[in-house]
Write a protein that holds these residues in place. Sequence first.
Motif, mmCIF file in Angstrom:
data_model
loop_
_atom_site.group_PDB
_atom_site.id
_atom_site.type_symbol
_atom_site.label_atom_id
_atom_site.label_comp_id
_atom_site.label_asym_id
_atom_site.label_seq_id
_atom_site.Cartn_x
_atom_site.Cartn_y
_atom_site.Cartn_z
ATOM 1 N N MET A 24 0.758 -1.297 0.029
ATOM 2 C CA MET A 24 0.233 -0.247 0.179
ATOM 3 C C MET A 24 1.134 1.341 -0.176
ATOM 4 O O MET A 24 2.013 1.222 0.640
ATOM 5 N N SER A 25 0.730 2.378 -0.573
ATOM 6 C CA SER A 25 1.207 3.173 -0.839
ATOM 7 C C SER A 25 0.986 4.712 0.214
ATOM 8 O O SER A 25 -0.184 4.110 1.089
ATOM 9 N N HIS A 26 1.533 5.083 0.521
ATOM 10 C CA HIS A 26 2.251 5.984 1.437
ATOM 11 C C HIS A 26 1.032 6.428 1.857
ATOM 12 O O HIS A 26 -0.029 7.534 3.090
ATOM 13 N N HIS A 27 0.965 6.995 0.406
ATOM 14 C CA HIS A 27 -0.821 8.294 0.062
ATOM 15 C C HIS A 27 -1.973 7.727 0.538
ATOM 16 O O HIS A 27 -2.928 7.762 1.228
ATOM 17 N N SER A 28 -2.475 6.204 -0.106
ATOM 18 C CA SER A 28 -3.113 5.563 0.407
ATOM 19 C C SER A 28 -3.770 4.737 2.065
ATOM 20 O O SER A 28 -4.658 5.080 2.603
ATOM 21 N N GLU A 29 -2.141 4.884 2.482
ATOM 22 C CA GLU A 29 -1.401 4.425 4.093
ATOM 23 C C GLU A 29 -2.945 5.771 4.872
ATOM 24 O O GLU A 29 -3.556 5.188 6.156
ATOM 25 N N ARG A 30 -1.852 6.648 4.246
ATOM 26 C CA ARG A 30 -2.776 8.045 5.068
ATOM 27 C C ARG A 30 -4.285 8.302 4.621
ATOM 28 O O ARG A 30 -5.105 8.505 5.782
ATOM 29 N N ALA A 31 -4.975 8.391 3.474
ATOM 30 C CA ALA A 31 -6.550 8.347 3.777
ATOM 31 C C ALA A 31 -7.187 7.365 4.596
ATOM 32 O O ALA A 31 -8.151 7.711 4.628
ATOM 33 N N ALA A 32 -6.501 5.996 4.632
ATOM 34 C CA ALA A 32 -6.939 5.167 5.375
ATOM 35 C C ALA A 32 -7.192 5.472 6.898
ATOM 36 O O ALA A 32 -8.413 5.352 7.346
ATOM 37 N N ARG A 33 -5.741 5.596 7.262
ATOM 38 C CA ARG A 33 -5.899 6.498 8.325
ATOM 39 C C ARG A 33 -6.908 7.618 8.318
ATOM 40 O O ARG A 33 -7.550 7.596 9.623
ATOM 41 N N TRP A 34 -7.051 8.444 7.564
ATOM 42 C CA TRP A 34 -7.521 9.735 7.694
ATOM 43 C C TRP A 34 -9.321 9.113 7.555
ATOM 44 O O TRP A 34 -10.367 9.219 8.718
ATOM 45 N N ARG A 35 -9.829 7.940 6.928
ATOM 46 C CA ARG A 35 -11.200 7.742 6.634
ATOM 47 C C ARG A 35 -11.654 7.235 8.293
ATOM 48 O O ARG A 35 -12.736 6.805 8.608
ATOM 49 N N ALA A 36 -10.570 6.978 8.280
ATOM 50 C CA ALA A 36 -10.891 5.692 10.153
ATOM 51 C C ALA A 36 -11.274 6.367 11.098
ATOM 52 O O ALA A 36 -12.205 6.211 12.256
ATOM 53 N N HIS A 37 -10.245 7.968 10.918
ATOM 54 C CA HIS A 37 -11.012 9.467 12.215
ATOM 55 C C HIS A 37 -12.024 9.482 11.977
ATOM 56 O O HIS A 37 -12.904 9.643 12.614
ATOM 57 N N VAL A 38 -12.536 9.265 10.940
ATOM 58 C CA VAL A 38 -13.904 10.397 10.085
ATOM 59 C C VAL A 38 -15.177 9.479 11.346
ATOM 60 O O VAL A 38 -16.359 9.406 11.628
ATOM 61 N N GLU A 39 -14.385 8.188 10.774
ATOM 62 C CA GLU A 39 -15.583 7.164 11.032
ATOM 63 C C GLU A 39 -15.730 7.465 12.941
ATOM 64 O O GLU A 39 -17.088 7.346 13.283
ATOM 65 N N GLN A 40 -14.342 6.729 13.688
ATOM 66 C CA GLN A 40 -14.356 6.945 14.579
ATOM 67 C C GLN A 40 -15.166 8.442 15.377
ATOM 68 O O GLN A 40 -15.388 8.016 16.008
ATOM 69 N N TRP A 41 -14.847 9.743 14.592
ATOM 70 C CA TRP A 41 -15.364 10.717 15.300
ATOM 71 C C TRP A 41 -17.186 10.817 15.328
ATOM 72 O O TRP A 41 -17.926 10.406 15.520
ATOM 73 N N ARG A 42 -16.968 9.947 13.783
ATOM 74 C CA ARG A 42 -19.298 10.532 13.468
ATOM 75 C C ARG A 42 -19.484 9.665 14.576
ATOM 76 O O ARG A 42 -20.410 9.605 15.599
ATOM 77 N N ARG A 43 -18.680 8.120 14.747
ATOM 78 C CA ARG A 43 -19.664 7.457 16.018
ATOM 79 C C ARG A 43 -19.117 8.008 17.550
ATOM 80 O O ARG A 43 -20.135 7.805 18.386
ATOM 81 N N SER A 44 -18.551 8.643 17.668
ATOM 82 C CA SER A 44 -17.858 9.490 18.759
ATOM 83 C C SER A 44 -19.130 10.139 19.720
ATOM 84 O O SER A 44 -19.575 10.491 20.714
ATOM 85 N N GLY A 45 -19.787 10.845 18.989
ATOM 86 C CA GLY A 45 -20.864 11.970 19.486
ATOM 87 C C GLY A 45 -19.943 13.701 19.658
ATOM 88 O O GLY A 45 -20.241 14.144 20.096
ATOM 89 N N GLN A 46 -19.098 13.295 19.392
ATOM 90 C CA GLN A 46 -18.103 15.109 19.737
ATOM 91 C C GLN A 46 -17.616 15.732 18.350
ATOM 92 O O GLN A 46 -18.395 15.790 17.350
ATOM 93 N N THR A 47 -17.564 17.072 18.708
ATOM 94 C CA THR A 47 -17.480 18.267 18.030
ATOM 95 C C THR A 47 -16.195 17.408 17.357
ATOM 96 O O THR A 47 -15.052 17.052 17.763
ATOM 97 N N GLN A 48 -15.696 18.244 16.321
ATOM 98 C CA GLN A 48 -14.917 17.635 15.647
ATOM 99 C C GLN A 48 -13.229 18.183 15.966
ATOM 100 O O GLN A 48 -12.344 18.165 15.745
ATOM 101 N N ALA A 49 -13.423 19.672 16.903
ATOM 102 C CA ALA A 49 -12.394 20.264 17.582
ATOM 103 C C ALA A 49 -11.551 19.436 18.865
ATOM 104 O O ALA A 49 -11.192 19.216 19.224
ATOM 105 N N ALA A 50 -13.298 18.504 19.299
ATOM 106 C CA ALA A 50 -12.743 17.837 20.929
ATOM 107 C C ALA A 50 -12.034 16.789 20.032
ATOM 108 O O ALA A 50 -11.596 16.266 20.875
ATOM 109 N N TYR A 51 -12.603 16.110 19.229
ATOM 110 C CA TYR A 51 -12.148 14.809 18.662
ATOM 111 C C TYR A 51 -10.473 14.922 18.407
ATOM 112 O O TYR A 51 -9.894 14.181 18.917
#
Length: 108
Positions: free
Chosen positions: A1-28
């Motif tokens: 997996m390339s560095h770019h796709s690894e980075r994108a996957a990591r951020w997609r995981a954070h976005v999903e975790q943020w959505r489930r957290s119920g927190q604001t983007q700033a708090a998360y």
Amino acid sequence: MSHHSERAARWRAHVEQWRRSGQTQAAYSAEHGLNKKSLGYWVRQGRAVAARKSDAFLTLVAARPVGVTSPLQAAGVLSLRSPSGWCLEFATLPSASWLSEVLAHQAP
């Protein structure tokens, strides 16, 4: 997996975790040591991708404002929302024929 796709996957995981957290983007972001502007960027990227892939072209939302108990009081509260983010709100209900025509033009 390339560095770019690894980075994108990591951020997609954070976005999903943020959505489930119920927190604001700033708090998360603060809790996870992330730049909140970067999280916001990836949230917007996810929405853009979802809008391009979506089979649902419009979402109808009929809502009753807080404190309204009578259907007569709630008449005229309607929103049309597209996957790309635009929203039309109606003070009075449009005719069913007009609404049907608008929805028909949203098909691919």
